[in-house]
Motif scaffolding. Structure first.
Motif, PDB file in Angstrom:
ATOM      1  N   ARG A  77       0.852  -1.180   0.000  1.00 26.05           N
ATOM      2  CA  ARG A  77       0.000   0.000   0.000  1.00 26.05           C
ATOM      3  C   ARG A  77       0.893   1.237   0.000  1.00 26.05           C
ATOM      4  N   ASP A 120      -5.188   5.175   5.086  1.00 25.55           N
ATOM      5  CA  ASP A 120      -5.410   4.243   3.974  1.00 25.55           C
ATOM      6  C   ASP A 120      -6.557   3.304   4.347  1.00 25.55           C
ATOM      7  N   VAL A 122      -7.839   0.675   2.755  1.00 25.98           N
ATOM      8  CA  VAL A 122      -7.582  -0.756   2.546  1.00 25.98           C
ATOM      9  C   VAL A 122      -6.772  -1.306   3.724  1.00 25.98           C
ATOM     10  N   ARG A 126      -7.798  -4.206   6.457  1.00 22.85           N
ATOM     11  CA  ARG A 126      -6.903  -5.333   6.765  1.00 22.85           C
ATOM     12  C   ARG A 126      -6.630  -5.416   8.268  1.00 22.85           C
TER      13      ARG A 126
END
Length: 151
Positions: A77, A120, A122, A126
C-alpha cells in the motif's frame, strides 16, 4: 558516556539539538581519548505499560509489535514507514498521557484504527479484520458498509 570505539569513559558534547519530532535530544559527542565522534539520543524515560489482552493475560507493551502489525496491514500500500511511526507515536501519546499503568489491547486497537482509517482505507480494513477477528464474510461486509456509510 562510554566511547563505542575505544571504550574510554569520558566524552564531551560537541553539538546538541532536538530531533525533528521533538521527542528526543540528539547529542554529537567526541571521545577525550581517541577523539572520534559519535551520536547519542536522550529520551524521556516512560513508566512501564502493561497491555491487557482479550483473554485477561498481561504482557509488557511493545512498540515494535504494534508497528509490525501496521506494516503487515499496509503491505503493498502507498503508506510510508514514517506515516506508520507517526500513527504509533500518536497512539502512544494518548495512552501514556492517561498516566495508567495498564491499557487494554482493545483501546490500543481502536486508537490505531482511528488513525489508520484516515491514512489508507484498505490498510484499515486489513488491520480491522485481524484486530476484530471477523468470523465470516457478513462481519467483514458490515465493516465495509460502515466505512462506506461514513464517507
Amino acid at each position: 558516556m562510554k566511547c563505542p570505539f575505544c571504550g574510554h569513559d569520558d566524552s564531551k558534547v560537541v553539538d546538541s539539538r532536538p530531533t525533528d519530532e521533538g521527542t528526543s535530544i540528539r547529542r554529537r559527542r567526541e571521545c577525550l581519548k581517541c577523539f572520534k565522534r559519535f551520536t547519542t539520543y536522550e529520551t524521556v524515560e516512560r513508566m512501564p505499560l502493561m497491555l491487557v489482552k482479550r483473554d485477561g493475560t498481561r504482557q509488557p507493551y511493545d512498540r515494535q509489535k504494534l508497528l509490525g502489525g501496521l506494516v503487515k496491514a499496509c503491505e503493498k500500500r502507498p503508506v510510508s514507514l514514517m506515516q506508520l511511526e507517526q500513527i504509533v507515536d500518536n497512539v502512544e501519546q494518548r495512552v501514556f498521557s492517561a498516566l495508567e499503568s495498564e491499557v487494554s489491547s482493545k483501546t490500543i486497537g481502536e486508537l490505531v484504527m482511528e488513525q489508520l482509517r484516515s491514512v489508507d482505507e484498505v490498510a484499515y480494513v486489513r488491520f480491522a479484520s485481524v484486530y476484530r477477528q471477523f468470523k465470516d464474510i457478513n462481519t467483514f461486509m458490515d465493516e465495509l458498509n460502515t466505512l462506506l456509510k461514513d464517507k
